[in-house]
Motif scaffolding. Structure first.
Motif, PDB file in Angstrom:
ATOM      1  N   ASN A  53       2.383 -16.231   1.462  1.00 39.55           N
ATOM      2  CA  ASN A  53       2.508 -14.871   0.251  1.00 39.55           C
ATOM      3  C   ASN A  53       4.138 -15.135   0.646  1.00 39.55           C
ATOM      4  OD1 ASN A  53       0.050 -13.326   0.543  1.00 39.55           O
ATOM      5  ND2 ASN A  53       0.758 -11.957   2.176  1.00 39.55           N
ATOM      6  N   ALA A  96       4.419  -9.495   5.451  1.00 42.20           N
ATOM      7  CA  ALA A  96       4.634  -9.823   3.667  1.00 42.20           C
ATOM      8  C   ALA A  96       4.628  -8.798   2.969  1.00 42.20           C
ATOM      9  CB  ALA A  96       3.869 -10.556   3.169  1.00 42.20           C
ATOM     10  N   ARG A  97       4.078  -7.456   2.856  1.00 41.34           N
ATOM     11  CA  ARG A  97       3.560  -6.314   2.742  1.00 41.34           C
ATOM     12  C   ARG A  97       4.552  -5.155   3.179  1.00 41.34           C
ATOM     13  NH1 ARG A  97      -1.712  -5.480  -0.196  1.00 41.34           N
ATOM     14  NH2 ARG A  97      -0.480  -3.199  -0.521  1.00 41.34           N
ATOM     15  N   ASN A 124       0.451  -6.673   7.478  1.00 40.96           N
ATOM     16  CA  ASN A 124       0.500  -8.131   6.951  1.00 40.96           C
ATOM     17  C   ASN A 124       2.328  -7.635   6.068  1.00 40.96           C
ATOM     18  OD1 ASN A 124       1.291  -9.967   5.621  1.00 40.96           O
ATOM     19  ND2 ASN A 124      -0.353 -10.362   4.271  1.00 40.96           N
ATOM     20  N   ALA A 170      -0.490 -14.217   6.391  1.00 46.50           N
ATOM     21  CA  ALA A 170       1.145 -13.781   6.169  1.00 46.50           C
ATOM     22  C   ALA A 170       2.463 -14.635   5.873  1.00 46.50           C
ATOM     23  CB  ALA A 170       1.965 -13.038   6.858  1.00 46.50           C
TER      24      ALA A 170
END
Length: 161
Positions: A65, A39-40, A37, A62
């Motif tokens: 987030n 977004a991580r 992902n 994603a």
């Protein structure tokens, strides 16, 4: 008579749920695929089931987030604007870090509050929003001051008698 009131037995031409669909059946294949992902930021790679051959440029979820951009303060900002008789600097710092960490979910912030004087949820919200308001006003005032200085310097050459 023919109309004795008894129902006719079911006809064998009625559709049956046991009949299979006719025609070519295309089987859908699934595979257990890795994904990450965007977004991580920790590079975690997870796996899930997806249709075979399905490729994504980015993980579709994603987009949900969202990263919260909170206004932060320096030591000078705290001394000038944010000092409070009710809140210590350590409590204020903890509040701001919890709000950032838990995405303004004040129920969780209140639950994780430890080590200091017990505060009500409303008191925490009030402190957080007053800090953000004071920082916003100070930033706006500084921007207005810069514009005024920049405008006077830029246009100061042509208007004299």
């Amino acid at each position: 008579g023919a109309s004795s009131g008894a129902a006719a037995p079911p006809s064998p031409t009625q559709p049956s749920f046991k009949n299979k669909r006719k025609g070519p059946s295309k089987q859908v294949r699934w595979e257990f695929k890795p994904f990450s992902n965007s977004a991580r930021k920790d590079g975690l790679e997870l796996r899930h089931w997806a249709k075979q051959g399905l490729q994504w440029d980015d993980y579709p979820f994603a987009k949900f987030n969202k990263v919260l951009k909170l206004l932060t303060y320096s030591d000078d900002d705290y001394d000038r604007l944010l000092q409070s008789a009710e809140w210590s600097r350590e409590e204020t710092d903890l509040l701001m870090s919890l709000v950032q960490r838990f995405g303004m979910n004040f129920i969780i912030v209140h639950d994780r509050w430890a080590g200091f004087e017990l505060r009500s949820l409303e008191h925490m919200k009030d402190r957080y929003y007053s800090i953000q308001r004071k920082l916003t006003e100070a930033k706006k005032g500084a921007d207005d001051k810069q514009e005024a200085e920049g405008g006077a310097a830029a246009g100061g050459g042509g208007g004299g008698a």
